[in-house]
Design a protein around this motif. Structure first.
Motif, PDB file in Angstrom:
ATOM      1  N   UNK A 187       0.842  -1.196   0.000  1.00  0.00           N
ATOM      2  CA  UNK A 187       0.000   0.000   0.000  1.00  0.00           C
ATOM      3  C   UNK A 187       0.878   1.247   0.000  1.00  0.00           C
ATOM      4  N   UNK A 188       0.398   2.362  -0.548  1.00  0.00           N
ATOM      5  CA  UNK A 188       1.138   3.619  -0.428  1.00  0.00           C
ATOM      6  C   UNK A 188       1.232   4.022   1.040  1.00  0.00           C
ATOM      7  N   UNK A 189       2.408   4.462   1.459  1.00  0.00           N
ATOM      8  CA  UNK A 189       2.581   4.802   2.862  1.00  0.00           C
ATOM      9  C   UNK A 189       3.647   5.870   3.027  1.00  0.00           C
ATOM     10  N   UNK A 190       3.677   6.423   4.216  1.00  0.00           N
ATOM     11  CA  UNK A 190       4.753   7.311   4.642  1.00  0.00           C
ATOM     12  C   UNK A 190       4.928   7.140   6.140  1.00  0.00           C
ATOM     13  N   UNK A 191       6.143   7.330   6.596  1.00  0.00           N
ATOM     14  CA  UNK A 191       6.432   7.342   8.032  1.00  0.00           C
ATOM     15  C   UNK A 191       7.039   8.699   8.345  1.00  0.00           C
ATOM     16  N   UNK A 192       6.443   9.394   9.312  1.00  0.00           N
ATOM     17  CA  UNK A 192       6.921  10.720   9.692  1.00  0.00           C
ATOM     18  C   UNK A 192       7.360  10.678  11.144  1.00  0.00           C
ATOM     19  N   UNK A 193       8.615  10.999  11.382  1.00  0.00           N
ATOM     20  CA  UNK A 193       9.168  11.047  12.733  1.00  0.00           C
ATOM     21  C   UNK A 193       9.621  12.474  13.010  1.00  0.00           C
ATOM     22  N   UNK A 194       9.150  13.037  14.113  1.00  0.00           N
ATOM     23  CA  UNK A 194       9.540  14.396  14.494  1.00  0.00           C
ATOM     24  C   UNK A 194      10.237  14.343  15.852  1.00  0.00           C
ATOM     25  N   UNK A 195      11.459  14.803  15.883  1.00  0.00           N
ATOM     26  CA  UNK A 195      12.203  14.924  17.137  1.00  0.00           C
ATOM     27  C   UNK A 195      11.730  16.178  17.868  1.00  0.00           C
ATOM     28  N   UNK A 196      11.217  15.966  19.075  1.00  0.00           N
ATOM     29  CA  UNK A 196      10.686  17.082  19.863  1.00  0.00           C
ATOM     30  C   UNK A 196      11.756  17.582  20.837  1.00  0.00           C
ATOM     31  N   UNK A 197      12.705  18.341  20.302  1.00  0.00           N
ATOM     32  CA  UNK A 197      13.757  18.887  21.147  1.00  0.00           C
ATOM     33  C   UNK A 197      14.712  17.852  21.684  1.00  0.00           C
ATOM     34  N   UNK A 198      14.877  16.739  20.976  1.00  0.00           N
ATOM     35  CA  UNK A 198      15.773  15.678  21.449  1.00  0.00           C
ATOM     36  C   UNK A 198      17.227  16.130  21.401  1.00  0.00           C
ATOM     37  N   UNK A 199      17.999  15.614  22.349  1.00  0.00           N
ATOM     38  CA  UNK A 199      19.441  15.849  22.365  1.00  0.00           C
ATOM     39  C   UNK A 199      20.223  14.533  22.348  1.00  0.00           C
ATOM     40  N   UNK A 200      19.532  13.413  22.473  1.00  0.00           N
ATOM     41  CA  UNK A 200      20.176  12.107  22.510  1.00  0.00           C
ATOM     42  C   UNK A 200      19.745  11.253  21.319  1.00  0.00           C
ATOM     43  N   UNK A 201      20.615  10.352  20.901  1.00  0.00           N
ATOM     44  CA  UNK A 201      20.372   9.361  19.851  1.00  0.00           C
ATOM     45  C   UNK A 201      20.127   9.972  18.467  1.00  0.00           C
ATOM     46  N   UNK A 202      20.426  11.239  18.302  1.00  0.00           N
ATOM     47  CA  UNK A 202      20.146  11.888  17.018  1.00  0.00           C
ATOM     48  C   UNK A 202      20.959  11.271  15.882  1.00  0.00           C
ATOM     49  N   UNK A 203      22.214  10.993  16.141  1.00  0.00           N
ATOM     50  CA  UNK A 203      23.074  10.453  15.080  1.00  0.00           C
ATOM     51  C   UNK A 203      22.531   9.123  14.570  1.00  0.00           C
ATOM     52  N   UNK A 204      22.087   8.275  15.465  1.00  0.00           N
ATOM     53  CA  UNK A 204      21.551   6.981  15.044  1.00  0.00           C
ATOM     54  C   UNK A 204      20.189   7.136  14.379  1.00  0.00           C
ATOM     55  N   UNK A 205      19.324   7.962  14.954  1.00  0.00           N
ATOM     56  CA  UNK A 205      17.988   8.134  14.379  1.00  0.00           C
ATOM     57  C   UNK A 205      18.032   8.752  12.986  1.00  0.00           C
ATOM     58  N   UNK A 206      19.026   9.560  12.697  1.00  0.00           N
ATOM     59  CA  UNK A 206      19.126  10.192  11.369  1.00  0.00           C
ATOM     60  C   UNK A 206      19.310   9.177  10.254  1.00  0.00           C
ATOM     61  N   UNK A 207      19.707   7.968  10.600  1.00  0.00           N
ATOM     62  CA  UNK A 207      19.890   6.924   9.581  1.00  0.00           C
ATOM     63  C   UNK A 207      18.572   6.542   8.923  1.00  0.00           C
ATOM     64  N   UNK A 208      17.444   6.803   9.610  1.00  0.00           N
ATOM     65  CA  UNK A 208      16.155   6.445   9.022  1.00  0.00           C
ATOM     66  C   UNK A 208      15.829   7.283   7.792  1.00  0.00           C
ATOM     67  N   UNK A 209      16.519   8.397   7.603  1.00  0.00           N
ATOM     68  CA  UNK A 209      16.296   9.215   6.413  1.00  0.00           C
ATOM     69  C   UNK A 209      16.712   8.490   5.140  1.00  0.00           C
ATOM     70  N   UNK A 210      17.507   7.443   5.288  1.00  0.00           N
ATOM     71  CA  UNK A 210      17.930   6.661   4.133  1.00  0.00           C
ATOM     72  C   UNK A 210      16.818   5.754   3.610  1.00  0.00           C
ATOM     73  N   UNK A 211      15.778   5.543   4.404  1.00  0.00           N
ATOM     74  CA  UNK A 211      14.682   4.664   4.006  1.00  0.00           C
ATOM     75  C   UNK A 211      13.685   5.409   3.128  1.00  0.00           C
ATOM     76  N   UNK A 212      13.246   4.822   2.016  1.00  0.00           N
ATOM     77  CA  UNK A 212      12.235   5.465   1.176  1.00  0.00           C
ATOM     78  C   UNK A 212      10.930   5.675   1.942  1.00  0.00           C
ATOM     79  N   UNK A 213      10.233   6.749   1.636  1.00  0.00           N
ATOM     80  CA  UNK A 213       8.941   7.106   2.252  1.00  0.00           C
ATOM     81  C   UNK A 213       9.043   7.430   3.743  1.00  0.00           C
TER      82      UNK A 213
END
Length: 306
Positions: A29-55
């Motif tokens: 099915x057509x989909x999207x996943x949207x993740x918003x960091x709400x002022x996070x200061x931890x785990x940002x480097x690891x979480x940024x890897x999800x930008x490599x995933x389509x949609x």
């Protein structure tokens, strides 16, 4: 067509997003996943890897604006007619998690579908005993009599657009999701509970759990005394008990008991086998204390190292 909406604050949710992405891709099915960091200061480097995933859209906000504002922001970014909403400190436990929600979406039902929550199989450490016990005995079930929990649910975009997010709460934690559930019911939209849980990974230790419990007591009183939620006693057993105690003019007795035995209650609640009855009595005493201080909500003097 599905939009998955995940607000995050200081949690490593990369694996969650990868698991969801895999199931959504397999669904076709057509989909999207949207993740918003709400002022996070931890785990940002690891979480940024999800930008490599389509949609997958991954956004970072520098300021921590809290539950209501971030929840109201996410739908404005979404494009599809059904939203699967979840907390970021969760994990996928079923291989058909997405498919079970898609069954409802394909029918075109205007209903809110709650998948539920399960605890980790084992308590990670003794200092998590209260949160673990509370989830196991109170939240990890399909009890529709409890207040609405926003941990894991699907909602049609058409329904969410009709709901205004309440920003009148003065405290950072507690019962904002209860108010959200009341607004859903006011629209006449059915809330359906199904067996489609996520596992809660981000357990609070006993000290933090007790602090949040006191904060939630304050928010519950703020909502009740605002007069905007007359349905609240039906959604919160704790508030219903609080109102009965005041009606029966027994507040002084509960307050006296709380003053004398709060130390013993805290000892139980931070022990290996915390009692949910003791937890209820402790929170009831805290509500009466907060009400006596004009809804001020200081942190309780609790010391514990995990």
């Amino acid at each position: 067509m599905i939009s998955v909406l995940i607000p995050n604050h200081d949690f490593d949710c990369l694996q969650l997003v990868r698991d969801l992405h895999g199931q959504l891709t397999d669904s076709g099915v057509p989909f999207e996943i949207i993740v918003v960091e709400d002022g996070s200061t931890r785990y940002l480097e690891n979480n940024r890897k999800m930008k490599e995933l389509p949609q997958v859209r991954y956004l970072e906000r520098k300021e921590n604006v809290g539950w209501f504002k971030i929840r109201s922001l996410l739908p404005t970014l979404a494009r599809y007619p059904y939203y699967i909403c979840m907390d970021s400190d969760s994990g996928v436990v079923r291989s058909d998690y997405i498919e079970k929600y898609l069954d409802f979406a394909r029918r075109g039902e205007e209903a809110v579908v709650v998948g539920g929550k399960v605890s980790t199989p084992e308590m990670p450490a003794p200092c998590y005993s209260l949160r673990y016990t509370y989830e196991s005995k109170r939240e990890s079930s399909l009890d529709h009599k409890k207040g609405f929990i926003t941990f894991n649910y699907m909602i049609p975009a058409s329904v969410l657009r009709k709901i205004s997010f309440d920003d009148g709460l003065t405290l950072r934690y507690g019962h904002d999701d209860t108010a959200f559930g009341i607004k859903i019911k006011r629209l006449g939209v059915p809330i359906k509970y199904i067996d489609n849980p996520l596992v809660h990974l981000g357990l609070d230790d006993n000290r933090r759990m007790l602090q949040k419990a006191v904060s939630a007591c304050g928010n519950l009183l703020v909502l009740h005394e605002s007069g905007k939620y007359p349905e609240l006693p039906q959604e919160s057993r704790l508030l219903a008990c609080y109102l009965k105690v005041r009606k029966w003019k027994a507040a002084w007795l509960v307050s006296a008991f709380h003053g004398l035995f709060s130390g013993l209650m805290l000892r139980n609640l931070q022990g290996l086998r915390p009692s949910m009855f003791v937890f209820d009595v402790y929170r009831l005493g805290e509500m009466l204390k907060i009400r006596g201080k004009n809804l001020a909500c200081p942190r309780p003097p609790i010391r514990q190292n995990c």
